[in-house]
Design an enzyme around this catalytic site. Structure first.
Site, PDB file in Angstrom:
ATOM      1  CG  ASP A 148       0.855  38.786  37.797  1.00  0.00           C
ATOM      2  OD1 ASP A 148       0.848  39.951  37.341  1.00  0.00           O
ATOM      3  OD2 ASP A 148      -0.096  38.012  37.650  1.00  0.00           O
TER       4      ASP A 148
HETATM    5  C1  BGC Z   1      -2.007  39.929  35.722  1.00  0.00           C
HETATM    6  C2  BGC Z   1      -0.971  39.561  34.687  1.00  0.00           C
HETATM    7  C3  BGC Z   1      -0.609  40.770  33.874  1.00  0.00           C
HETATM    8  C4  BGC Z   1      -0.100  41.850  34.809  1.00  0.00           C
HETATM    9  C5  BGC Z   1       0.349  43.118  34.116  1.00  0.00           C
HETATM   10  C6  BGC Z   1      -1.636  41.160  36.521  1.00  0.00           C
HETATM   11  O1  BGC Z   1      -2.740  41.636  37.214  1.00  0.00           O
HETATM   12  O2  BGC Z   1      -2.215  38.852  36.578  1.00  0.00           O
HETATM   13  O3  BGC Z   1      -1.441  38.510  33.898  1.00  0.00           O
HETATM   14  O4  BGC Z   1       0.320  40.442  32.893  1.00  0.00           O
HETATM   15  O5  BGC Z   1      -1.148  42.194  35.706  1.00  0.00           O
HETATM   16  O6  BGC Z   1      -0.724  43.832  33.641  1.00  0.00           O
END
Ligand code: BGC
Length: 861
Positions: free
Chosen positions: A281
């Site tokens: 993530d």
């Molecule tokens: C989230 C993810 C997301 C990523 C990119 C994170 O804050 O947990 O689910 O894909 O950001 O935006």
């Protein structure tokens, strides 16, 4: 009245409407683009040539080039290596639509004007449809639109389970049941990937709360992990060949999940044989050695000064050069990235180009939204059921509630979608009813202290939600900042009554109409309000006396509101804005008495359901319960229509005669809601979550297992309805519940065998008849009970389901297959699945609390 028939979805899919070309789009806005598509080196079908191509490409790369492929080179980019023709890869959120374009090197919007996408109903709605065809439709649209936006990985779907109703991200996932999620995510992933884009299932694993999401230590026992939290990921790998998987923020037994040897090397890449890419993530807490050695393939979003500083950049190169990490470990990661590139046709001239914002996609959004709507209650009042509404007998309809005219696409966090349009419930009703019907819209409030409505709040939290930012200080001097947070409404409640809070709360307020605004304040403690730096209200109070102050404000102008509060209790800032913004009790109740129909669109918004923060409680915000009860007192036919992504308490549920649950229904929500309210679509959704009566009934709260340090998953495998059954707690509405405008009879259960042995399959069939007057669909749910087991097993576990669409009087058979794995539990002694010999009971049900038929069989191991 009609139902949307399955055949029409098949038609759309089989006509290829979701996979054909029309390659306009955003290439003009890009600074860097994927290199021109090249002829595949071989003319073989992709799957056969992928591995050969990967090896050939790997051989050409230097050590430094390989390292450049295992970490980000932009917010959502992976490096291109032009020397050998490796294209740049583009990633994008998210689960219910392709996110707007974000700047290459920071989080700001890139400011593109042609990056709108179809805003699809959330995955909760797909789960509520209990229909794999809706999952396919969702995936087809998402995949085709991701390709049209030139994306290589689409960051979705999400399958973390709704263990806790407060969890801020329940709205992005598929409910509380591992098998429901597994059975729907597989067709969805296949449909996405059919469009030559890699799906990215997330978040692996155990992301079940946002409270300290990057630090909480998840510690489920092994059986719970295997039986509850992993099956959807496992199915995605084994049955859908998912190409991307995103690790979660949380820890697993003291190490970040992305670098957990057990989760990644033993299970994901070991037992399941995952061949795709495990990516982080955005900005997770990892270290170079463990991340590299324990299976992380791609690092994204780390908050460091340069891309070279990523854990899997220069630090990795140095570790390899020092001989601490073998090159073969890096090669494995690079192979996986290249494998995805070849599998999605990045080197081919026949890669599908996708399409976006088409009418078919909008129609798909409407169908998915309609099929996910759950009719929770529909009593007879007078001579007939409250729903569906009969259009010709309505001349005067009253519409109330915070979701009546609210749009949800741009909120919630990373899953936000910039859609071309969004039909609100009110807009849907207006279109449905036309000019002749008088639609009266009221903003009901319970007291003059209803906080300033969020559509006046112009400041935003990063998740897109209107927000007041709160700074907590050590003392009244406000020199030492302790922490920062945010809330949606202009009210504050101290969480710590022993100590005095010293807070400063700020928001930009933009009035909708010019004129005198009456500010109404109630506070216990010292309260001061400044507007654009001028002190407007200041007082000290020991009780919640109401204070009012008139101020002239101009429409569309930004005003900096700043509240300072020193106290340990509470304050609220409400107002009366010009233009009859609010209706007080006497007014809305009189209108409710007089109306031919009353619809209250309540529920939550992304001020409540949002990434990074859990909800503080399970209640409907802002006195909705009180207003709903009062409406029901004066008009028993009031329809309560909830829009929400997670469970809420419904203290008025017994009193209500018609309750509908609509989820965040995407850009076509308003049309879909009207379709159901007026009977043009017969509702067929079933709850994918339990709706508990109160928060303390839920396992994590009852077992005191919700805090920011660790999650023990103390209820074990008894997640959701399994817990409610075990504890014999009656929820307001059970998992799997959902009514229809027609009736069904489920009969004639048959098992293909009365006795099976290891390795055998068992087929369960039954007849379903539509005994009512209109077409409709029923979901037959198969729950299994292992009658005598050596471990504590739930009295029912969902193992399969079948949804049938039936004309009035029509009968069809449903058929659900059980495998040995369905009979098994995770045996901690052998570290394997175990089906124990003995009697199993098959329960065919139309909801988890409504078993229609039972039949037992014997299994011999
Ligand atoms: C989230 C993810 C997301 C990523 C990119 C994170 O804050 O947990 O689910 O894909 O950001 O935006």
């Amino acid at each position: 009245m009609f139902v949307l028939l399955k055949s029409s979805f098949f038609l759309l899919v089989s006509l290829g409407l979701f996979a054909c070309s029309e390659n306009k789009t955003e290439t003009t806005n890009k600074t860097t683009k994927n290199p021109p598509l090249q002829q595949s080196p071989s003319q073989q079908p992709r799957s056969e040539s992928v591995e050969q191509n990967v090896e050939a490409m790997l051989d050409k790369l230097s050590l430094e080039e390989k390292v450049s492929l295992v970490h980000a080179s932009g917010k959502f980019h992976i490096n291109a290596i032009e020397r050998v023709g490796i294209p740049e890869m583009w990633l994008s959120d998210g689960p219910h639509g392709v996110r707007h374009q974000i700047n290459r090197h920071d989080w700001a919007s890139a400011g593109w004007t042609d990056d709108h996408s179809t805003y699809l109903p959330h995955l909760t709605s797909v789960a509520a449809s209990w229909d794999p065809e809706m999952a396919i439709l969702h995936g087809e649209v998402l995949g085709a639109e991701a390709r049209d936006r030139k994306k290589d990985f689409i960051l979705g779907p999400g399958v973390n389970l709704a263990r806790l109703p407060l969890y801020g991200r329940n709205f992005e996932y598929m409910g509380e049941d591992p098998i429901l999620a597994a059975k729907l995510v597989v067709p969805q992933i296949k449909a996405i990937q059919k469009n030559d884009v890699a799906a990215t299932i997330k978040h692996y694993a155990l992301n079940t709360q946002e409270l300290n999401r990057t630090g909480v230590n998840a510690k489920p026992d092994e059986r719970t992990l295997r039986e509850v939290y992993l099956p959807a990921f496992e199915a995605a790998v084994k049955d859908a060949n998912v190409l991307g998987m995103m690790g979660s923020y949380n820890e697993y037994y003291g190490t970040n999940a992305n670098q957990s040897k057990h989760l990644v090397m033993d299970i994901l890449k070991g037992e399941w044989g995952y061949q795709g890419v495990l990516l982080t993530d955005w900005n997770v807490d990892i270290n170079t050695h463990d991340a590299a050695m324990y299976g992380l393939d791609l690092e994204m979003g780390t908050d460091v000064a340069t891309y070279d500083d990523y854990f899997l950049a220069q630090p990795l190169l140095k570790e390899i050069q020092a001989g601490n990490i073998p090159v073969s470990v890096l090669d494995d990661k690079v192979r996986r990235i290249l494998r995805v590139q070849y599998a999605i046709g990045m080197y081919d001239n026949n890669r599908l180009p996708g399409k976006r914002n088409t009418e078919e996609h909008q129609l798909a959004a409407r169908k998915i939204a309609a099929e996910g709507i759950v009719l929770l209650k529909n009593n007879v009042v007078g001579v007939k059921n409250v729903l569906p509404l009969e259009q010709k007998s309505i001349k005067n309809i009253l519409v109330l509630g915070p979701n009546a005219n609210k749009k949800h696409g741009t909120g919630g966090g990373s899953s936000e979608v910039k859609s071309l349009y969004e039909i609100t419930p009110l807009a849907g009703l207006k279109e449905q009813l036309g000019e002749e019907v008088n639609i009266q819209v009221m903003r009901a409030r319970s007291s003059v202290l209803a906080p300033i409505a969020s559509d006046y709040v112009a400041s935003r939290h990063w998740t897109g939600t209107p927000a007041w930012n709160i700074s907590y200080y050590k003392d009244q001097a406000r020199k030492e900042l302790l922490s920062e947070s945010w809330i949606v409404d202009s009210k504050f409640k101290s969480l710590n009554s022993d100590n005095t809070d010293h807070i400063t709360m700020k928001a930009t307020i933009k009035p909708l109409k010019s004129g005198v605004h009456k500010l109404n304040v109630s506070a216990v403690g010292d309260f001061t309000l400044k507007i654009d730096g001028d002190e407007v209200v200041s007082f000290t109070s020991e009780d919640s006396t109401l204070l009012s102050h008139d101020i002239d404000l101009k429409a569309e102008q930004d005003y900096a509101f700043e509240i300072t509060y020193d106290g340990n209790t509470t304050f609220t800032l409400g107002w009366d804005a010009p233009g009859n913004l609010f209706s007080d009790e006497a007014e809305y109740l009189a209108a409710a008495k007089a109306a031919d129909a009353v619809i209250y669109f309540g529920g939550l918004s992304h001020g409540d359901d949002r990434e990074s923060i859990d909800r503080p409680d399970m209640k409907l915000p802002n006195s909705q319960d009180e207003i709903i009860s009062k409406l029901l007192n004066v008009n028993e036919k009031t329809i309560v229509f909830l829009v929400a992504g997670s469970a809420v308490e419904m203290p008025w549920a017994d009193q209500a005669n018609a309750i509908v649950w609509g989820w965040y229904g995407g850009m076509e929500a308003g049309h879909a809601f009207s379709d159901v309210l007026f009977g043009e679509v017969n509702p067929s959704g079933k709850m994918p979550i339990t709706l508990p009566e109160k928060l303390t009934d839920t396992a994590p709260i009852a077992l005191n297992d919700y805090n920011e340090t660790e999650s023990l998953y103390s209820e074990g495998v008894f997640i959701g309805y399994r817990w409610f059954e075990q504890q014999q707690i009656k929820p307001t509405f059970a998992f799997g519940h959902g009514l229809s405008y027609t009736n069904f009879e489920v009969s004639d259960i048959k098992l293909s065998n009365v006795s099976i042995s290891s390795g055998d399959k068992l087929t369960v069939t039954a007849q379903v008849k539509n005994t009512g007057a209109v077409a409709g669909a029923e979901v037959v749910q198969l729950y299994l009970h292992d009658k005598v087991a050596s471990v504590d097993r739930p009295t029912k576990e969902l193992k399969g389901f079948d949804k049938v669409f039936l004309q009035p009087g029509e009968s069809k058979s449903v058929s659900i297959e059980l495998t040995e794995r369905d009979l098994s539990f995770w045996d901690i002694n052998t570290n394997d699945w175990l089906a124990e010999s003995g009697e199993f009971e098959v329960q065919l049900a139309t909801s988890s609390d409504n078993i229609k038929l039972r039949k037992s069989f014997n299994y011999t191991n």
